[in-house]
Design a protein around this motif. Structure first.
Motif, PDB file in Angstrom:
ATOM      1  N   SER A 147       0.637  -1.479  -0.186  1.00  0.00           N
ATOM      2  CA  SER A 147       0.019   0.012  -0.308  1.00  0.00           C
ATOM      3  C   SER A 147       0.748   1.349  -0.008  1.00  0.00           C
ATOM      4  O   SER A 147       2.200   1.282   0.636  1.00  0.00           O
ATOM      5  N   PRO A 148       0.388   2.002  -0.149  1.00  0.00           N
ATOM      6  CA  PRO A 148       1.436   3.696  -0.881  1.00  0.00           C
ATOM      7  C   PRO A 148       1.029   4.545   0.577  1.00  0.00           C
ATOM      8  O   PRO A 148      -0.098   3.151   1.504  1.00  0.00           O
ATOM      9  N   LYS A 149       2.342   4.874   0.799  1.00  0.00           N
ATOM     10  CA  LYS A 149       2.010   5.491   2.036  1.00  0.00           C
ATOM     11  C   LYS A 149       1.323   7.414   2.248  1.00  0.00           C
ATOM     12  O   LYS A 149       1.282   7.592   1.011  1.00  0.00           O
ATOM     13  N   THR A 150       0.237   6.795   3.174  1.00  0.00           N
ATOM     14  CA  THR A 150      -0.355   8.588   3.184  1.00  0.00           C
ATOM     15  C   THR A 150       0.644   9.638   3.320  1.00  0.00           C
ATOM     16  O   THR A 150       1.203   9.786   3.817  1.00  0.00           O
ATOM     17  N   GLY A 151       0.293  10.929   2.214  1.00  0.00           N
ATOM     18  CA  GLY A 151       1.439  11.470   2.567  1.00  0.00           C
ATOM     19  C   GLY A 151       2.986  11.120   1.491  1.00  0.00           C
ATOM     20  O   GLY A 151       3.800  12.727   2.248  1.00  0.00           O
ATOM     21  N   GLY A 152       2.951  10.559   0.968  1.00  0.00           N
ATOM     22  CA  GLY A 152       4.183  10.029   0.727  1.00  0.00           C
ATOM     23  C   GLY A 152       5.062  10.224  -0.599  1.00  0.00           C
ATOM     24  O   GLY A 152       5.515  10.363  -0.868  1.00  0.00           O
ATOM     25  N   GLY A 153       3.817  11.761  -1.571  1.00  0.00           N
ATOM     26  CA  GLY A 153       4.410  11.951  -2.230  1.00  0.00           C
ATOM     27  C   GLY A 153       2.766  11.012  -3.644  1.00  0.00           C
ATOM     28  O   GLY A 153       2.272  10.748  -2.978  1.00  0.00           O
ATOM     29  N   GLU A 154       3.761  11.451  -5.293  1.00  0.00           N
ATOM     30  CA  GLU A 154       2.510  10.736  -6.454  1.00  0.00           C
ATOM     31  C   GLU A 154       2.526   9.231  -6.090  1.00  0.00           C
ATOM     32  O   GLU A 154       3.153   8.526  -5.281  1.00  0.00           O
ATOM     33  N   VAL A 155       1.645   8.538  -6.467  1.00  0.00           N
ATOM     34  CA  VAL A 155       1.038   7.389  -5.682  1.00  0.00           C
ATOM     35  C   VAL A 155       2.639   7.060  -6.857  1.00  0.00           C
ATOM     36  O   VAL A 155       3.075   5.579  -6.760  1.00  0.00           O
ATOM     37  N   TRP A 156       2.563   6.984  -8.284  1.00  0.00           N
ATOM     38  CA  TRP A 156       3.323   6.991  -9.435  1.00  0.00           C
ATOM     39  C   TRP A 156       4.799   6.206  -9.030  1.00  0.00           C
ATOM     40  O   TRP A 156       5.996   5.460  -8.741  1.00  0.00           O
ATOM     41  N   GLN A 194       5.900   6.766  -5.709  1.00  0.00           N
ATOM     42  CA  GLN A 194       5.683   5.902  -4.751  1.00  0.00           C
ATOM     43  C   GLN A 194       6.062   4.718  -4.799  1.00  0.00           C
ATOM     44  O   GLN A 194       7.148   3.772  -4.957  1.00  0.00           O
ATOM     45  N   PHE A 195       5.188   4.425  -5.762  1.00  0.00           N
ATOM     46  CA  PHE A 195       5.274   2.798  -7.082  1.00  0.00           C
ATOM     47  C   PHE A 195       6.720   2.372  -7.475  1.00  0.00           C
ATOM     48  O   PHE A 195       7.200   1.597  -7.112  1.00  0.00           O
ATOM     49  N   PHE A 196       7.555   3.209  -8.620  1.00  0.00           N
ATOM     50  CA  PHE A 196       8.633   3.160  -8.905  1.00  0.00           C
ATOM     51  C   PHE A 196       9.675   2.953  -7.931  1.00  0.00           C
ATOM     52  O   PHE A 196      10.640   2.206  -7.670  1.00  0.00           O
ATOM     53  N   ASP A 197       9.581   3.893  -5.844  1.00  0.00           N
ATOM     54  CA  ASP A 197      10.430   3.663  -6.104  1.00  0.00           C
ATOM     55  C   ASP A 197      10.776   2.515  -5.081  1.00  0.00           C
ATOM     56  O   ASP A 197      11.430   1.806  -4.593  1.00  0.00           O
ATOM     57  N   GLU A 198       9.097   1.864  -4.550  1.00  0.00           N
ATOM     58  CA  GLU A 198       8.955   0.571  -4.500  1.00  0.00           C
ATOM     59  C   GLU A 198       9.514  -0.763  -5.202  1.00  0.00           C
ATOM     60  O   GLU A 198      10.137  -1.944  -4.570  1.00  0.00           O
ATOM     61  N   VAL A 199       9.495  -0.466  -6.422  1.00  0.00           N
ATOM     62  CA  VAL A 199      10.064  -1.216  -7.183  1.00  0.00           C
ATOM     63  C   VAL A 199      11.692  -1.254  -7.040  1.00  0.00           C
ATOM     64  O   VAL A 199      11.670  -2.877  -6.860  1.00  0.00           O
ATOM     65  N   LEU A 200      12.310  -0.201  -7.430  1.00  0.00           N
ATOM     66  CA  LEU A 200      13.396  -0.001  -7.331  1.00  0.00           C
ATOM     67  C   LEU A 200      14.093  -0.336  -5.116  1.00  0.00           C
ATOM     68  O   LEU A 200      15.103  -1.266  -5.332  1.00  0.00           O
ATOM     69  N   ARG A 201      13.475  -0.065  -4.949  1.00  0.00           N
ATOM     70  CA  ARG A 201      13.919  -1.062  -3.121  1.00  0.00           C
ATOM     71  C   ARG A 201      13.260  -3.006  -3.601  1.00  0.00           C
ATOM     72  O   ARG A 201      14.371  -3.034  -2.880  1.00  0.00           O
ATOM     73  N   ARG A 202      12.354  -2.984  -4.354  1.00  0.00           N
ATOM     74  CA  ARG A 202      12.063  -4.830  -4.059  1.00  0.00           C
ATOM     75  C   ARG A 202      12.915  -5.490  -5.073  1.00  0.00           C
ATOM     76  O   ARG A 202      13.010  -6.203  -4.735  1.00  0.00           O
ATOM     77  N   LEU A 203      13.016  -4.840  -5.675  1.00  0.00           N
ATOM     78  CA  LEU A 203      14.369  -5.549  -7.157  1.00  0.00           C
ATOM     79  C   LEU A 203      15.341  -5.627  -6.500  1.00  0.00           C
ATOM     80  O   LEU A 203      16.355  -4.389  -7.316  1.00  0.00           O
ATOM     81  N   THR A 204      16.154  -6.243  -5.865  1.00  0.00           N
ATOM     82  CA  THR A 204      17.553  -5.645  -4.984  1.00  0.00           C
ATOM     83  C   THR A 204      18.366  -5.784  -6.199  1.00  0.00           C
ATOM     84  O   THR A 204      18.354  -6.492  -7.049  1.00  0.00           O
ATOM     85  N   LEU A 205      19.414  -5.064  -5.728  1.00  0.00           N
ATOM     86  CA  LEU A 205      20.759  -5.629  -6.614  1.00  0.00           C
ATOM     87  C   LEU A 205      21.355  -7.627  -7.065  1.00  0.00           C
ATOM     88  O   LEU A 205      21.199  -7.952  -7.579  1.00  0.00           O
ATOM     89  N   THR A 206      21.496  -8.222  -5.954  1.00  0.00           N
ATOM     90  CA  THR A 206      21.709  -9.586  -5.641  1.00  0.00           C
ATOM     91  C   THR A 206      20.270  -9.657  -6.590  1.00  0.00           C
ATOM     92  O   THR A 206      20.316 -11.530  -6.931  1.00  0.00           O
ATOM     93  N   GLU A 207      19.400  -9.875  -6.076  1.00  0.00           N
ATOM     94  CA  GLU A 207      18.092 -10.507  -7.216  1.00  0.00           C
ATOM     95  C   GLU A 207      18.039 -10.039  -8.519  1.00  0.00           C
ATOM     96  O   GLU A 207      18.054 -10.999  -9.175  1.00  0.00           O
TER      97      GLU A 207
END
Length: 214
Positions: free
Chosen positions: A59-68, A70-83
């Motif tokens: 779920s996106p964070k309330t007040g965390g900025g634009e949804v998209w 946050q989505f791309f930031d989450e992609v970069l966070r989840r898709l780690t270098l080792t993965e």
């Protein structure tokens, strides 16, 4: 200045890793690109579905900025270098299909272990195959370096470079995977007429070999 040098180095390395695959892909028609592209996209979605599902269910964070954003930031966070290293190695696995094709042809005594015969079975993907071996070795080194506590290795130039430029291995492995999908469609400029002629030539060559063995 440092940014420009870093960018130039990144583009040079990316071109070196992807050059053989791009050259091979350019030999096919646009219709083949499109058909192979849809297949590659579908397989990519399936192979990365665990990561995509975990992102979609977050779920996106309330007040965390634009949804998209946050989505791309989450992609970069989840898709780690080792993965990315793991996925890179997985994307290179289909290239082994080429090896099995050569081995199968050799077992059936359709080819000999000569450069000419092996090149005939590989149908122009030889350079891409060699590149995939290099990328696989680099991927193994990078993954091992990222998941071990070897303080000496982590400070070497190759470890630092691979950790910073790991996404290049990911991109190159995707292109190689796409090349194999194209390769499975048949030779470059494939057509039914050329396929029939090729089968006739293969049949004549096999008959000549059998007569020579008798």
């Amino acid at each position: 200045m440092a940014f420009i040098i870093n960018l130039a180095l990144s583009l040079a390395v990316l071109a070196l890793l992807c050059g053989a695959a791009i050259q091979f892909i350019r030999g096919y028609k646009k219709e083949d690109w499109k058909a192979a592209g849809w297949k590659a996209f579908f397989l990519w979605v399936v192979s990365t579905s665990p990561v995509l599902a975990s992102i979609a269910l977050s779920s996106p964070k309330t007040g965390g900025g634009e949804v998209w954003k946050q989505f791309f930031d989450e992609v970069l966070r989840r898709l780690t270098l080792t993965e990315m290293f793991v996925y890179s190695a997985a994307f290179l696995a289909p290239m082994l299909y080429v090896v099995f094709e050569v081995y199968d042809a050799y077992e059936k005594k359709e080819v000999k272990l000569t450069i000419k015969d092996i090149s005939g079975v590989m149908r122009g993907i030889e350079k891409v195959f060699l590149t995939s071996i290099i990328i696989l070795i680099l991927t193994l080194i990078a993954y091992a370096g990222a998941n071990t506590n070897n303080a000496v290795f982590s400070t070497t130039y190759i470890s630092i470079f691979l950790q910073q430029k790991g996404y290049m291995l990911y991109i190159a492995s995707l292109l190689i995977w796409y090349s194999v999908i194209l390769w499975e469609k048949g030779p470059v400029n494939f057509s039914l007429e050329t396929a029939q002629k090729s089968e006739e030539e293969d049949f004549k060559e096999k008959m000549a070999r059998r007569r020579g063995e008798q």
